[in-house]
Write a protein that holds these residues in place. Structure first.
Motif, PDB file in Angstrom:
ATOM      1  N   THR A  31       0.814  -1.218   0.000  1.00 35.95           N
ATOM      2  CA  THR A  31       0.000   0.000   0.000  1.00 35.95           C
ATOM      3  C   THR A  31       0.848   1.269   0.000  1.00 35.95           C
ATOM      4  OG1 THR A  31      -0.183  -0.191   2.411  1.00 35.95           O
ATOM      5  CG2 THR A  31      -1.996  -1.072   1.102  1.00 35.95           C
ATOM      6  N   ARG A  32       2.049   1.199   0.553  1.00 34.73           N
ATOM      7  CA  ARG A  32       2.902   2.400   0.576  1.00 34.73           C
ATOM      8  C   ARG A  32       3.332   2.812  -0.820  1.00 34.73           C
ATOM      9  NH1 ARG A  32       7.096   1.982   5.727  1.00 34.73           N
ATOM     10  NH2 ARG A  32       5.507   1.963   7.362  1.00 34.73           N
ATOM     11  N   GLN A  58      -8.764   7.183  -1.017  1.00 41.08           N
ATOM     12  CA  GLN A  58      -9.885   6.311  -0.699  1.00 41.08           C
ATOM     13  C   GLN A  58     -10.603   5.870  -1.973  1.00 41.08           C
ATOM     14  OE1 GLN A  58     -10.911   4.861   2.012  1.00 41.08           O
ATOM     15  NE2 GLN A  58     -12.855   4.061   1.244  1.00 41.08           N
ATOM     16  N   LEU A  61      -8.524   3.257  -3.758  1.00 38.56           N
ATOM     17  CA  LEU A  61      -8.614   1.956  -3.097  1.00 38.56           C
ATOM     18  C   LEU A  61      -9.953   1.279  -3.403  1.00 38.56           C
ATOM     19  CD1 LEU A  61      -7.026   2.929   0.328  1.00 38.56           C
ATOM     20  CD2 LEU A  61      -6.081   1.264  -1.287  1.00 38.56           C
ATOM     21  N   GLU A 115      -3.218  -7.198   0.564  1.00 42.80           N
ATOM     22  CA  GLU A 115      -2.903  -5.801   0.871  1.00 42.80           C
ATOM     23  C   GLU A 115      -4.180  -5.000   1.111  1.00 42.80           C
ATOM     24  OE1 GLU A 115      -0.080  -4.236   1.368  1.00 42.80           O
ATOM     25  OE2 GLU A 115       1.308  -5.848   0.848  1.00 42.80           O
ATOM     26  N   LEU A 116      -5.183  -5.206   0.274  1.00 42.56           N
ATOM     27  CA  LEU A 116      -6.449  -4.481   0.425  1.00 42.56           C
ATOM     28  C   LEU A 116      -7.191  -4.921   1.680  1.00 42.56           C
ATOM     29  CD1 LEU A 116      -7.557  -4.471  -3.307  1.00 42.56           C
ATOM     30  CD2 LEU A 116      -7.013  -2.447  -1.922  1.00 42.56           C
ATOM     31  N   GLU A 119      -5.559  -3.186   4.559  1.00 35.69           N
ATOM     32  CA  GLU A 119      -5.900  -1.759   4.546  1.00 35.69           C
ATOM     33  C   GLU A 119      -7.333  -1.543   5.024  1.00 35.69           C
ATOM     34  OE1 GLU A 119      -4.794   2.272   3.844  1.00 35.69           O
ATOM     35  OE2 GLU A 119      -3.664   0.409   4.056  1.00 35.69           O
ATOM     36  N   ARG A 122      -7.953  -0.985   8.649  1.00 38.48           N
ATOM     37  CA  ARG A 122      -7.580   0.327   9.174  1.00 38.48           C
ATOM     38  C   ARG A 122      -8.481   1.437   8.647  1.00 38.48           C
ATOM     39  NH1 ARG A 122      -2.777  -1.782   6.721  1.00 38.48           N
ATOM     40  NH2 ARG A 122      -1.620  -3.047   8.239  1.00 38.48           N
ATOM     41  N   ARG A 123      -9.281   1.115   7.637  1.00 34.26           N
ATOM     42  CA  ARG A 123     -10.166   2.107   7.023  1.00 34.26           C
ATOM     43  C   ARG A 123     -11.588   1.558   7.001  1.00 34.26           C
ATOM     44  NH1 ARG A 123      -8.046   5.925   3.149  1.00 34.26           N
ATOM     45  NH2 ARG A 123      -5.760   5.987   3.210  1.00 34.26           N
TER      46      ARG A 123
END
Length: 200
Positions: A31-32, A58, A61, A115-116, A119, A122-123
């Motif tokens: 993600t970075r 956002q 993503l 990865e998603l 993420e 956290r979102r």
């Protein structure tokens, strides 16, 4: 997945090009490494193109999650989808084929999904999109095990999905990454699990 459109493929929409490039970057850099500029470069698009499609991180993503769901939904060709009349054997064949493809030729998509998924933890706003995308597969799998006489379809569908997910993680990102099982090994494991669920 196998029928997905590669980045830069003729006929792909601008949004698909951006989403495919985002998925490739997620698999390669995590993600970075996912930035609007990096997506422009990976998709060979003019600077600012990604921002025109997905203004915020956002939005980018969310676009990647939707594209991932579309590509994973095509992991099997129509003639490879399980026939309810084939019973458990048909479901095992289809799940084994899909799982093995996720471990081999679709490994990049599998990494992007992890990865998603991380993420999304956290979102909360991304979690909604991620869970909705996964519901398509979960609902289809639940319907199939229901048709086969499962006494607890929701729990059995979860167990099948968790087994496949666990195998994929172990062989793509875990300690078994150098020991990817062959199609028949994957099928044998799924068959044992499904037969135990159905009491056969």
């Amino acid at each position: 997945m196998p029928t997905s459109t590669p980045v830069g493929s003729p006929g792909a929409s601008r949004a698909d090009l951006v989403a495919d490039a985002a998925l490739a970057l997620l698999a390669e850099r995590g993600t970075r490494g996912l930035t609007h500029r990096a997506v422009d470069e990976a998709a060979a698009l003019p600077p600012g193109s990604t921002s025109n499609v997905a203004r915020t991180r956002q939005a980018l993503l969310e676009l990647a999650v939707r594209r991932l769901a579309d590509r994973e939904a095509r992991v099997l060709a129509p003639h490879e989808l399980p026939d309810p009349a084939a019973g458990p054997a048909g479901l095992v064949d289809a799940l084994a084929l899909a799982t093995h493809r996720a471990l081999t030729r679709n490994r990049e998509l599998t990494l992007a999904r992890y990865e998603l998924a991380l993420e999304a933890t956290r979102r909360p706003e991304l979690r909604t999109y991620f869970d909705a995308a996964g519901a398509r597969f979960r609902d289809r799998l639940t319907a199939m095990v229901t048709a086969m006489g499962s006494a607890d379809p929701a729990r059995h569908a979860l167990s099948l999905a968790a087994w496949s997910d666990g195998l994929m993680f172990s062989c793509v990102a875990g300690s078994f990454s150098s020991e990817v099982p062959g199609p028949e090994e994957v099928r044998a494991g799924l068959q044992e699990l499904l037969e135990g669920m159905l009491g056969r």
